[in-house]
Design an enzyme around this catalytic site. Structure first.
Site, PDB file in Angstrom:
ATOM      1  N   LEU A  33     -46.831 -59.008   0.250  1.00 23.35           N
ATOM      2  CA  LEU A  33     -46.608 -60.045   1.256  1.00 23.35           C
ATOM      3  C   LEU A  33     -46.717 -59.513   2.676  1.00 23.35           C
ATOM      4  O   LEU A  33     -46.298 -58.391   2.971  1.00 23.35           O
ATOM      5  CB  LEU A  33     -45.227 -60.684   1.036  1.00 23.35           C
ATOM      6  CG  LEU A  33     -44.987 -61.289  -0.350  1.00 23.35           C
ATOM      7  CD1 LEU A  33     -43.590 -61.900  -0.437  1.00 23.35           C
ATOM      8  CD2 LEU A  33     -46.043 -62.330  -0.703  1.00 23.35           C
ATOM      9  N   HIS A  34     -47.294 -60.338   3.545  1.00 23.07           N
ATOM     10  CA  HIS A  34     -47.438 -59.998   4.964  1.00 23.07           C
ATOM     11  C   HIS A  34     -47.011 -61.212   5.797  1.00 23.07           C
ATOM     12  O   HIS A  34     -46.516 -62.209   5.238  1.00 23.07           O
ATOM     13  CB  HIS A  34     -48.877 -59.572   5.260  1.00 23.07           C
ATOM     14  CG  HIS A  34     -49.916 -60.537   4.734  1.00 23.07           C
ATOM     15  ND1 HIS A  34     -50.036 -61.820   5.198  1.00 23.07           N
ATOM     16  CD2 HIS A  34     -50.846 -60.416   3.750  1.00 23.07           C
ATOM     17  CE1 HIS A  34     -51.012 -62.446   4.569  1.00 23.07           C
ATOM     18  NE2 HIS A  34     -51.515 -61.613   3.666  1.00 23.07           N
ATOM     19  N   GLY A  36     -48.618 -63.541   7.130  1.00 23.10           N
ATOM     20  CA  GLY A  36     -49.262 -64.805   6.735  1.00 23.10           C
ATOM     21  C   GLY A  36     -48.429 -65.495   5.668  1.00 23.10           C
ATOM     22  O   GLY A  36     -48.085 -66.679   5.793  1.00 23.10           O
ATOM     23  N   HIS A  37     -48.072 -64.727   4.618  1.00 26.81           N
ATOM     24  CA  HIS A  37     -47.215 -65.286   3.565  1.00 26.81           C
ATOM     25  C   HIS A  37     -45.860 -65.697   4.161  1.00 26.81           C
ATOM     26  O   HIS A  37     -45.297 -66.730   3.799  1.00 26.81           O
ATOM     27  CB  HIS A  37     -46.946 -64.249   2.468  1.00 26.81           C
ATOM     28  CG  HIS A  37     -48.164 -63.762   1.747  1.00 26.81           C
ATOM     29  ND1 HIS A  37     -48.634 -62.480   1.879  1.00 26.81           N
ATOM     30  CD2 HIS A  37     -48.995 -64.377   0.874  1.00 26.81           C
ATOM     31  CE1 HIS A  37     -49.697 -62.328   1.109  1.00 26.81           C
ATOM     32  NE2 HIS A  37     -49.951 -63.451   0.492  1.00 26.81           N
ATOM     33  N   ASP A 155     -57.189 -69.500   2.992  1.00 27.38           N
ATOM     34  CA  ASP A 155     -58.009 -69.771   1.802  1.00 27.38           C
ATOM     35  C   ASP A 155     -58.344 -71.256   1.816  1.00 27.38           C
ATOM     36  O   ASP A 155     -57.802 -72.054   1.044  1.00 27.38           O
ATOM     37  CB  ASP A 155     -57.235 -69.389   0.534  1.00 27.38           C
ATOM     38  CG  ASP A 155     -56.898 -67.914   0.517  1.00 27.38           C
ATOM     39  OD1 ASP A 155     -57.615 -67.158  -0.118  1.00 27.38           O
ATOM     40  OD2 ASP A 155     -55.907 -67.521   1.183  1.00 27.38           O
ATOM     41  N   GLN A 158     -59.702 -73.066  -1.284  1.00 30.99           N
ATOM     42  CA  GLN A 158     -58.623 -73.177  -2.281  1.00 30.99           C
ATOM     43  C   GLN A 158     -57.685 -74.338  -1.926  1.00 30.99           C
ATOM     44  O   GLN A 158     -57.316 -75.150  -2.780  1.00 30.99           O
ATOM     45  CB  GLN A 158     -57.848 -71.861  -2.319  1.00 30.99           C
ATOM     46  CG  GLN A 158     -56.518 -71.925  -3.039  1.00 30.99           C
ATOM     47  CD  GLN A 158     -55.866 -70.552  -3.133  1.00 30.99           C
ATOM     48  OE1 GLN A 158     -56.300 -69.731  -3.915  1.00 30.99           O
ATOM     49  NE2 GLN A 158     -54.838 -70.309  -2.346  1.00 30.99           N
TER      50      GLN A 158
HETATM   51  P1  AMP Z   1     -52.530 -64.673  -1.737  1.00 30.93           P
HETATM   52  O1  AMP Z   1     -51.315 -63.852  -1.998  1.00 30.93           O
HETATM   53  O2  AMP Z   1     -53.604 -63.955  -0.988  1.00 30.93           O
HETATM   54  O3  AMP Z   1     -53.047 -65.363  -2.982  1.00 30.93           O
HETATM   55  O4  AMP Z   1     -52.064 -65.839  -0.767  1.00 30.93           O
HETATM   56  C1  AMP Z   1     -50.989 -66.660  -1.085  1.00 30.93           C
HETATM   57  C2  AMP Z   1     -50.930 -67.792  -0.079  1.00 30.93           C
HETATM   58  O5  AMP Z   1     -50.740 -67.242   1.221  1.00 30.93           O
HETATM   59  C3  AMP Z   1     -52.217 -68.628  -0.035  1.00 30.93           C
HETATM   60  O6  AMP Z   1     -51.876 -70.001   0.126  1.00 30.93           O
HETATM   61  C4  AMP Z   1     -52.913 -68.090   1.172  1.00 30.93           C
HETATM   62  O7  AMP Z   1     -53.782 -69.019   1.800  1.00 30.93           O
HETATM   63  C5  AMP Z   1     -51.733 -67.745   2.073  1.00 30.93           C
HETATM   64  N1  AMP Z   1     -52.159 -66.756   3.063  1.00 30.93           N
HETATM   65  C6  AMP Z   1     -52.669 -65.520   2.835  1.00 30.93           C
HETATM   66  N2  AMP Z   1     -53.007 -64.917   3.997  1.00 30.93           N
HETATM   67  C7  AMP Z   1     -52.691 -65.794   4.977  1.00 30.93           C
HETATM   68  C8  AMP Z   1     -52.823 -65.784   6.392  1.00 30.93           C
HETATM   69  N3  AMP Z   1     -53.337 -64.746   7.057  1.00 30.93           N
HETATM   70  N4  AMP Z   1     -52.414 -66.859   7.083  1.00 30.93           N
HETATM   71  C9  AMP Z   1     -51.891 -67.948   6.440  1.00 30.93           C
HETATM   72  N5  AMP Z   1     -51.763 -68.021   5.108  1.00 30.93           N
HETATM   73  C10 AMP Z   1     -52.157 -66.965   4.383  1.00 30.93           C
END
Ligand code: AMP
Length: 284
Positions: A33-34, A36-37, A155, A158
């Site tokens: 997690l970062h 964004g998450h 995404d 998605q």
């Molecule tokens: P992931 O773990 O990459 O499958 O992402 C999980 C959720 O976090 C998805 O809905 C992604 O679109 C969202 N997400 C990932 N990176 C970001 C970001 N930089 N900004 C906003 N949402 C993000």
């Protein structure tokens, strides 16, 4: 904050919470997690009584030559972050818990989004990816029965496909879109940024720069997407291998030649072995 690995245990807990009148928010992730998450988790904590963050690297959304095995897994740090953000539960099932018959993959019931939405952008180079995504999102929604589920605009394909699935199949959940979060440098935050060397990172930065150049061009009056594509190509570093840069209508994901309405410029490119995606919305 509790980490739960078992589907029935989580279902029981959340059923009880619902009986007590609590609203539930689900944030599906693959972990590592970062910020964004974190923005999705924060929004869910604001909107709901209970926030469940799922951390599951979903094997069925990865192609045979993709990075499933080496995808970063950092559950301890993820749990710390979720705790600091006041999330209530992490759901972190083992692959066997989610797919007891994973070896007999062809026997698995899948949820398949329409071909018109998958034969483009990421779906075109990641065959079957969105079937895997829709299937796991369906399972996560059935397991948690959330009132709201949070998805990032990072995404963007998605998000569009999940919204359509929820509408077409009458799921009782609101899908909440959350803005894309970037580093100060402009690079879109991604768990895969971890793979980038310092040198790769400099090249990766030209991906967002290319999108910003498109926005700039549009603001200066260029609406022809071929010209905007060429502008972006002058910015993209030579060692960045473009998968696609496409312009689609925000409304329905139809291809755009001349920008007359809100349009998404979406890009996917490889820096070394790392596949990155990014997008920007113009004409809003
Ligand atoms: P992931 O773990 O990459 O499958 O992402 C999980 C959720 O976090 C998805 O809905 C992604 O679109 C969202 N997400 C990932 N990176 C970001 C970001 N930089 N900004 C906003 N949402 C993000």
């Amino acid at each position: 904050m509790k980490v739960i690995n078992n589907i029935n245990e989580l279902k029981e807990i959340l059923n009880q919470e619902k009986l007590n009148g609590k609203k539930i928010g689900l944030v599906p992730t693959m972990g590592c997690l970062h910020k964004g998450h974190a923005s999705l988790i924060q929004k869910s904590v604001e909107d709901n009584d209970i926030t469940v963050v799922s951390v599951f690297v979903n094997p069925i959304q990865f192609g045979p030559n993709e990075d499933y095995d080496k995808y970063p897994r950092t559950l301890e740090a993820d749990a710390e972050l979720c705790k600091s953000l006041n999330a209530d539960y992490i759901f972190a099932p083992a692959p066997k818990e989610m797919y007891p018959d994973l070896e007999k993959f062809s026997d698995l019931t899948m949820v398949a989004p329409p071909y018109a939405l998958t034969d483009m952008l990421c779906g075109k180079s990641r065959i079957g990816h969105f079937d895997g995504v829709c299937t796991v999102v369906t399972k996560l929604i059935n397991i948690t029965s959330p009132d709201r589920a949070y998805f990032g605009m990072k995404d963007i394909q998605q998000l569009f496909i999940v919204k359509k699935m929820v509408k077409d199949l009458n799921f009782s959940v609101d899908i909440i879109s959350c803005p894309l979060v970037r580093e100060e440098s402009g690079l879109a935050l991604s768990s895969r940024n971890k793979y980038l060397s310092d040198k790769d990172k400099i090249s990766a930065l030209t991906i967002s720069k290319a999108l910003f150049a498109i926005k700039d061009g549009y603001q200066k009056g260029i609406t022809d997407t071929k010209l905007l594509f060429d502008t972006a190509m002058t910015v993209l570093a030579k060692d960045v291998e473009l998968d696609y840069l496409e312009f689609v209508k925000k409304e329905n994901f139809e291809s755009v030649e001349n920008i007359e309405e809100p349009t998404i410029a979406a890009i996917a490119a490889k820096v070394g072995n790392v596949r990155l995606i990014d997008n920007i919305i113009i004409g809003e």
